[in-house]
Design an enzyme around this catalytic site. Structure first.
Site, PDB file in Angstrom:
ATOM      1  N   ASN A 253       0.886  -1.162   0.000  1.00  0.00           N
ATOM      2  CA  ASN A 253       0.000   0.000   0.000  1.00  0.00           C
ATOM      3  C   ASN A 253       0.926   1.215   0.000  1.00  0.00           C
ATOM      4  O   ASN A 253       1.528   1.534   1.007  1.00  0.00           O
ATOM      5  CB  ASN A 253      -0.897  -0.020   1.241  1.00  0.00           C
ATOM      6  CG  ASN A 253      -1.691   1.270   1.392  1.00  0.00           C
ATOM      7  OD1 ASN A 253      -1.835   2.034   0.436  1.00  0.00           O
ATOM      8  ND2 ASN A 253      -2.209   1.515   2.582  1.00  0.00           N
TER       9      ASN A 253
ATOM     10  N   LYS B   4       0.304   4.330  -0.221  1.00  0.00           N
ATOM     11  CA  LYS B   4      -0.186   5.575   0.400  1.00  0.00           C
ATOM     12  C   LYS B   4       0.115   6.744  -0.549  1.00  0.00           C
ATOM     13  O   LYS B   4      -0.006   6.577  -1.751  1.00  0.00           O
ATOM     14  CB  LYS B   4       0.410   5.745   1.799  1.00  0.00           C
ATOM     15  CG  LYS B   4       0.250   4.451   2.619  1.00  0.00           C
ATOM     16  CD  LYS B   4       0.577   4.588   4.064  1.00  0.00           C
ATOM     17  CE  LYS B   4       0.370   3.238   4.758  1.00  0.00           C
ATOM     18  NZ  LYS B   4       0.496   3.309   6.192  1.00  0.00           N
TER      19      LYS B   4
ATOM     20  N   HIS C  96      -9.016   1.911   5.031  1.00  0.00           N
ATOM     21  CA  HIS C  96      -7.729   2.002   5.726  1.00  0.00           C
ATOM     22  C   HIS C  96      -7.872   2.931   6.933  1.00  0.00           C
ATOM     23  O   HIS C  96      -8.606   3.915   6.886  1.00  0.00           O
ATOM     24  CB  HIS C  96      -6.651   2.520   4.774  1.00  0.00           C
ATOM     25  CG  HIS C  96      -5.281   2.370   5.330  1.00  0.00           C
ATOM     26  ND1 HIS C  96      -4.744   3.271   6.222  1.00  0.00           N
ATOM     27  CD2 HIS C  96      -4.356   1.387   5.176  1.00  0.00           C
ATOM     28  CE1 HIS C  96      -3.536   2.869   6.570  1.00  0.00           C
ATOM     29  NE2 HIS C  96      -3.274   1.726   5.946  1.00  0.00           N
TER      30      HIS C  96
ATOM     31  N   GLU D 103      -6.051   5.211   7.999  1.00  0.00           N
ATOM     32  CA  GLU D 103      -5.755   6.625   7.711  1.00  0.00           C
ATOM     33  C   GLU D 103      -6.969   7.319   7.102  1.00  0.00           C
ATOM     34  O   GLU D 103      -7.208   8.506   7.340  1.00  0.00           O
ATOM     35  CB  GLU D 103      -4.533   6.724   6.785  1.00  0.00           C
ATOM     36  CG  GLU D 103      -3.253   6.421   7.545  1.00  0.00           C
ATOM     37  CD  GLU D 103      -2.175   5.734   6.730  1.00  0.00           C
ATOM     38  OE1 GLU D 103      -2.211   5.798   5.488  1.00  0.00           O
ATOM     39  OE2 GLU D 103      -1.291   5.110   7.354  1.00  0.00           O
TER      40      GLU D 103
ATOM     41  N   GLU E  26      -5.021  -4.443  10.586  1.00  0.00           N
ATOM     42  CA  GLU E  26      -3.957  -3.467  10.803  1.00  0.00           C
ATOM     43  C   GLU E  26      -4.185  -2.772  12.140  1.00  0.00           C
ATOM     44  O   GLU E  26      -4.970  -1.823  12.217  1.00  0.00           O
ATOM     45  CB  GLU E  26      -3.960  -2.426   9.678  1.00  0.00           C
ATOM     46  CG  GLU E  26      -3.770  -3.034   8.301  1.00  0.00           C
ATOM     47  CD  GLU E  26      -3.147  -2.046   7.319  1.00  0.00           C
ATOM     48  OE1 GLU E  26      -2.305  -2.490   6.538  1.00  0.00           O
ATOM     49  OE2 GLU E  26      -3.469  -0.844   7.347  1.00  0.00           O
TER      50      GLU E  26
ATOM     51  N   GLY F 232       3.253   2.313  10.686  1.00  0.00           N
ATOM     52  CA  GLY F 232       4.256   3.350  10.481  1.00  0.00           C
ATOM     53  C   GLY F 232       4.993   3.756  11.753  1.00  0.00           C
ATOM     54  O   GLY F 232       5.722   4.744  11.764  1.00  0.00           O
TER      55      GLY F 232
ATOM     56  N   SER G 106       3.936  -2.166  10.176  1.00  0.00           N
ATOM     57  CA  SER G 106       5.389  -2.325  10.328  1.00  0.00           C
ATOM     58  C   SER G 106       5.879  -3.735   9.991  1.00  0.00           C
ATOM     59  O   SER G 106       6.815  -4.235  10.614  1.00  0.00           O
ATOM     60  CB  SER G 106       5.834  -1.921  11.735  1.00  0.00           C
ATOM     61  OG  SER G 106       5.509  -0.564  11.974  1.00  0.00           O
TER      62      SER G 106
HETATM   63  P1  13P Z   1       3.566   0.319   7.503  1.00  0.00           P
HETATM   64  O1  13P Z   1       3.973  -1.007   6.891  1.00  0.00           O
HETATM   65  O2  13P Z   1       4.345   1.480   6.962  1.00  0.00           O
HETATM   66  O3  13P Z   1       3.491   0.259   8.984  1.00  0.00           O
HETATM   67  O4  13P Z   1       2.062   0.579   6.991  1.00  0.00           O
HETATM   68  C1  13P Z   1       1.131  -0.423   7.140  1.00  0.00           C
HETATM   69  C2  13P Z   1      -0.099  -0.023   6.408  1.00  0.00           C
HETATM   70  O5  13P Z   1      -0.777   0.898   6.808  1.00  0.00           O
HETATM   71  C3  13P Z   1      -0.422  -0.742   5.178  1.00  0.00           C
HETATM   72  O6  13P Z   1      -1.701  -0.426   4.739  1.00  0.00           O
END
Ligand code: 13P
Length: 269
Positions: free
Chosen positions: A27, A29, A112, A114, A182, A188, A228
């Site tokens: 992903n 982003k 997601h 976010e 997640e 992150g 992560s």
């Molecule tokens: P990270 O792997 O950067 O922690 O992000 C995970 C994520 O949000 C994937 O959708």
């Protein structure tokens, strides 16, 4: 870049993961331009051509066309990071399922954290998007997960149950979608759920799915871990019985680390 090493560990696959194919999905982003996308896919494609897991990159809308073009004739599948649930119309700035399908996009990330956190996504809009994606033949990757506060106050299962039952309401064939667990506190942040913690929640999600939609369909559904995930922790996470792959942010942005995750998933099959 190092070459892809296919798996030699088929027995484990038969014992553990039954018939579920592993998926490694990036992903991106809000990262990479269209030209960076083309370069990335061209670098990745020859290295992962023997991957035994499904390889997916979910990219920003403006990168989709380049991703699909560069991925033609390869085993790399392309996904979007969102879609709107309306067919078409006066929704300035939005993107429809039909537009994605016309480009050759196959997957779409929905709900997601976010988007839940910054863009007013709710379980209800997750449901609308999921139903529209399925209607058009896209494979939704529906994200669920608890915040740190929800975890610390013992609400993890309650939150997941609500996200799953409302988000997937009215879905006729659940095997046509993928769930991504997640934990918000692990995205992150460099804080990964330990394999045992992640497995415990994945098993709880499979139980919620079984209780709500039936044991047979729950057994077939792919549940990815996100938060992560990186080459150093992927083997242990992917070895867990109910973890069927990963949805990866940071480590999906560099071909080297993304390839290492694909190798881990192939080993864990
Ligand atoms: P990270 O792997 O950067 O922690 O992000 C995970 C994520 O949000 C994937 O959708």
């Amino acid at each position: 870049m190092k070459r892809f090493i296919p798996s030699h560990n088929k027995e484990k696959h038969k014992m553990n993961k039954a018939k579920r194919k592993a998926i490694i999905a990036g992903n991106w982003k809000m990262n990479k331009t269209p030209s960076e996308t083309t370069a990335f896919v061209k670098e990745l494609a020859p290295v992962v051509k023997d991957a035994e897991c499904e390889v997916v990159i979910c990219v920003p809308f403006v990168d989709l066309q380049n991703a699909v073009e560069a991925a033609k004739g390869t085993n790399i599948h392309v996904g979007a990071e969102n879609l709107h649930w309306k067919e078409s119309g006066a929704y300035t700035g939005e993107i429809s399922a039909a537009m994605l399908c016309d480009l050759g996009v196959e997957y779409v990330v929905i709900g997601h954290s976010e988007r839940r956190q910054y863009f007013a996504e709710t379980d209800e809009t997750v449901n609308l998007r999921t139903l529209k994606a399925l209607e058009k033949g896209l494979t939704p990757i529906v994200c669920v997960g608890e915040t740190l506060e929800e975890r610390e106050t013992g609400k993890t299962e309650e939150v997941l149950k609500r996200q799953i039952t409302v988000g997937l309401k009215g879905v006729e064939d659940l095997t046509k979608l993928v769930i991504a667990y997640e934990p918000v506190w692990a995205i992150g942040t460099g804080k990964t759920a330990t394999p045992a913690m992640a497995q415990e929640v994945h098993a709880a999600i499979r139980k919620i799915l079984a209780d709500t939609f039936g044991a047979e369909v729950a057994e077939k559904m792919q549940i990815l871990y996100g938060g992560s995930m990186k080459p150093e922790n992927a083997d242990a996470l992917l070895a867990e019985k109910d973890i069927d792959g990963g949805l990866i942010g940071g480590a999906a942005l560099k071909a080297d680390s993304f390839v290492a995750l694909i190798e881990s998933a192939s080993k864990a099959l």
